[in-house]
Write a protein that holds these residues in place. Structure first.
Motif, PDB file in Angstrom:
ATOM      1  N   ASN A  32     -14.131  22.479  -3.027  1.00 55.06           N
ATOM      2  CA  ASN A  32     -14.670  21.649  -1.949  1.00 55.06           C
ATOM      3  C   ASN A  32     -16.112  22.033  -1.723  1.00 55.06           C
ATOM      4  N   ILE A  33     -17.038  21.254  -2.216  1.00 57.26           N
ATOM      5  CA  ILE A  33     -18.444  21.648  -2.084  1.00 57.26           C
ATOM      6  C   ILE A  33     -19.163  20.603  -1.250  1.00 57.26           C
ATOM      7  N   GLU A  34     -19.901  21.099  -0.259  1.00 57.22           N
ATOM      8  CA  GLU A  34     -20.702  20.175   0.538  1.00 57.22           C
ATOM      9  C   GLU A  34     -21.941  19.802  -0.264  1.00 57.22           C
ATOM     10  N   ASN A  35     -22.283  18.565  -0.368  1.00 57.17           N
ATOM     11  CA  ASN A  35     -23.429  18.092  -1.159  1.00 57.17           C
ATOM     12  C   ASN A  35     -23.482  18.699  -2.554  1.00 57.17           C
ATOM     13  N   PRO A  36     -22.450  18.510  -3.381  1.00 54.63           N
ATOM     14  CA  PRO A  36     -22.527  19.082  -4.729  1.00 54.63           C
ATOM     15  C   PRO A  36     -23.623  18.400  -5.536  1.00 54.63           C
ATOM     16  N   LEU A  37     -24.207  19.146  -6.484  1.00 54.02           N
ATOM     17  CA  LEU A  37     -25.251  18.601  -7.354  1.00 54.02           C
ATOM     18  C   LEU A  37     -24.672  17.446  -8.177  1.00 54.02           C
ATOM     19  N   TYR A  38     -23.402  17.617  -8.595  1.00 55.84           N
ATOM     20  CA  TYR A  38     -22.665  16.585  -9.328  1.00 55.84           C
ATOM     21  C   TYR A  38     -21.278  16.520  -8.701  1.00 55.84           C
ATOM     22  N   PRO A  39     -20.589  15.353  -8.772  1.00 58.05           N
ATOM     23  CA  PRO A  39     -19.203  15.326  -8.300  1.00 58.05           C
ATOM     24  C   PRO A  39     -18.338  16.245  -9.174  1.00 58.05           C
ATOM     25  N   VAL A  40     -17.233  16.728  -8.624  1.00 63.21           N
ATOM     26  CA  VAL A  40     -16.404  17.700  -9.360  1.00 63.21           C
ATOM     27  C   VAL A  40     -14.971  17.209  -9.499  1.00 63.21           C
ATOM     28  N   THR A  41     -14.271  17.722 -10.517  1.00 65.26           N
ATOM     29  CA  THR A  41     -12.884  17.336 -10.730  1.00 65.26           C
ATOM     30  C   THR A  41     -12.117  18.520 -11.330  1.00 65.26           C
ATOM     31  N   ALA A  42     -10.831  18.323 -11.601  1.00 61.88           N
ATOM     32  CA  ALA A  42      -9.983  19.380 -12.180  1.00 61.88           C
ATOM     33  C   ALA A  42      -9.001  18.749 -13.157  1.00 61.88           C
ATOM     34  N   LEU A  43      -8.437  19.566 -14.054  1.00 60.32           N
ATOM     35  CA  LEU A  43      -7.452  19.064 -15.029  1.00 60.32           C
ATOM     36  C   LEU A  43      -6.269  18.396 -14.337  1.00 60.32           C
ATOM     37  N   SER A  44      -5.865  18.926 -13.188  1.00 62.02           N
ATOM     38  CA  SER A  44      -4.707  18.376 -12.474  1.00 62.02           C
ATOM     39  C   SER A  44      -4.926  16.893 -12.124  1.00 62.02           C
ATOM     40  N   GLU A  45      -6.189  16.494 -11.971  1.00 61.90           N
ATOM     41  CA  GLU A  45      -6.476  15.092 -11.626  1.00 61.90           C
ATOM     42  C   GLU A  45      -6.241  14.167 -12.821  1.00 61.90           C
ATOM     43  N   PHE A  46      -5.944  14.770 -13.995  1.00 57.50           N
ATOM     44  CA  PHE A  46      -5.620  13.978 -15.192  1.00 57.50           C
ATOM     45  C   PHE A  46      -4.135  14.113 -15.510  1.00 57.50           C
ATOM     46  N   ASP A  47      -3.365  14.449 -14.475  1.00 59.24           N
ATOM     47  CA  ASP A  47      -1.928  14.576 -14.602  1.00 59.24           C
ATOM     48  C   ASP A  47      -1.530  15.663 -15.601  1.00 59.24           C
ATOM     49  N   VAL A  48      -2.351  16.710 -15.687  1.00 60.33           N
ATOM     50  CA  VAL A  48      -2.048  17.822 -16.592  1.00 60.33           C
ATOM     51  C   VAL A  48      -1.382  18.920 -15.786  1.00 60.33           C
ATOM     52  N   LYS A  49      -0.201  19.330 -16.242  1.00 63.83           N
ATOM     53  CA  LYS A  49       0.490  20.417 -15.540  1.00 63.83           C
ATOM     54  C   LYS A  49       0.470  21.627 -16.455  1.00 63.83           C
ATOM     55  N   THR A  50      -0.521  22.468 -16.271  1.00 64.85           N
ATOM     56  CA  THR A  50      -0.592  23.675 -17.085  1.00 64.85           C
ATOM     57  C   THR A  50      -1.108  24.795 -16.191  1.00 64.85           C
ATOM     58  N   ASP A  51      -1.285  25.972 -16.779  1.00 63.69           N
ATOM     59  CA  ASP A  51      -1.781  27.079 -15.954  1.00 63.69           C
ATOM     60  C   ASP A  51      -2.983  27.722 -16.646  1.00 63.69           C
ATOM     61  N   ARG A  52      -3.710  28.543 -15.904  1.00 66.71           N
ATOM     62  CA  ARG A  52      -5.001  29.060 -16.378  1.00 66.71           C
ATOM     63  C   ARG A  52      -4.848  29.903 -17.652  1.00 66.71           C
TER      64      ARG A  52
END
Ligand code: BTN
Length: 238
Positions: free
Chosen positions: A136-156
């Motif tokens: 959660n970044i206030e005013n990020p330089l670029y928008p951000v996302t994560a693998l989970s947002e691509f329906d990927v269920k894995t771990d680090r």
């Protein structure tokens, strides 16, 4: 001591920054090594920025020898390894590399890489990949996302194992055949290739068409004044 391929490996539950923690392991093993951590309390990004590091994402640092003349090559190669890793997990994501080595998923930042110098040719390559949650970044330089947002269920750790495999394969290819193949792989994934970009560096701006990488991994931008070589800076599309 655990190993992943030829790397000594240690996973921590918490540390300040894996870029620091890997140096403790390097002092012990005096050989290429990797440290990951579930959480970082003082994660850092490029240009003195903070890298938010809550549980669920991958925070990992590799310590290994790089000759200074090859540093730019490894910076480029590292991004290809991360992009290939993400493509493996998220079959339907569109992954691109923003020069030099940020990886974007559908135009949003999902990974960042920070190289730092150590002693005797050893460098630290710190990689952050948003696996479970975009910060959660206030005013990020670029928008951000994560693998989970691509329906990927894995771990680090699963992501880390694939990353090491991809990195090792690319490094062997590079050692056998040189930089040119890596350069082409990077260009195939380059964000805004052939398009107009603005590069911001220390308050200065250069606009032009993102054209190519030179033989050292520097960015070549076509401007009305001719081809300009970019060594550092942040890139923005228009
Ligand atoms: C950037 O995009 O600014 C680079 C971010 C690098 C973050 C990683 S997370 C693992 C390693 N430890 C750190 O403190 N930073 C790098």
């Amino acid at each position: 001591m655990e190993k992943i391929n030829d790397w000594y490996f240690c996973d921590l539950s918490q540390t300040t920054s894996t870029n620091d923690a890997v140096l403790d392991l390097l002092k012990k093993v005096k050989a290429p090594c990797i440290v990951s951590s579930a959480v970082q309390t003082n994660g850092r990004g490029r240009l003195g920025r903070i890298w938010q590091s809550q549980a669920g994402n991958l925070y990992v640092s590799f310590a290994y020898q790089i000759e200074l003349k090859n540093l730019g090559h490894m910076v480029i190669l590292s991004a290809v390894a991360v992009a290939e890793t993400l493509e493996f997990f998220a079959k339907f994501g569109h992954f691109e590399i923003k020069w030099p080595n940020d990886v974007l998923a559908n135009g949003k930042k999902i990974s960042g890489i920070l190289f730092e110098k150590n002693v005797d040719d050893f460098w630290v390559m710190g990689i952050g990949i948003n696996v479970r949650k975009a910060p959660n970044i206030e005013n990020p330089l670029y928008p951000v996302t994560a693998l989970s947002e691509f329906d990927v269920k894995t771990d680090r750790i699963t992501v880390l194992q694939k990353l090491v495999q991809n990195f090792d394969t690319l490094k062997k290819l590079y050692e056998a055949q040189g930089f040119d193949n890596i350069r082409k792989m990077w260009l195939d994934k380059a964000y805004n290739r052939g398009k107009k970009v603005v590069i911001k560096q220390n308050g200065k701006e250069i606009s032009g068409i993102l054209h190519d990488l030179d033989e050292n991994g520097c960015l070549l931008v076509k401007t009305p004044q001719g081809m300009q070589k970019i060594i550092a800076g942040d890139i923005f599309g228009l």
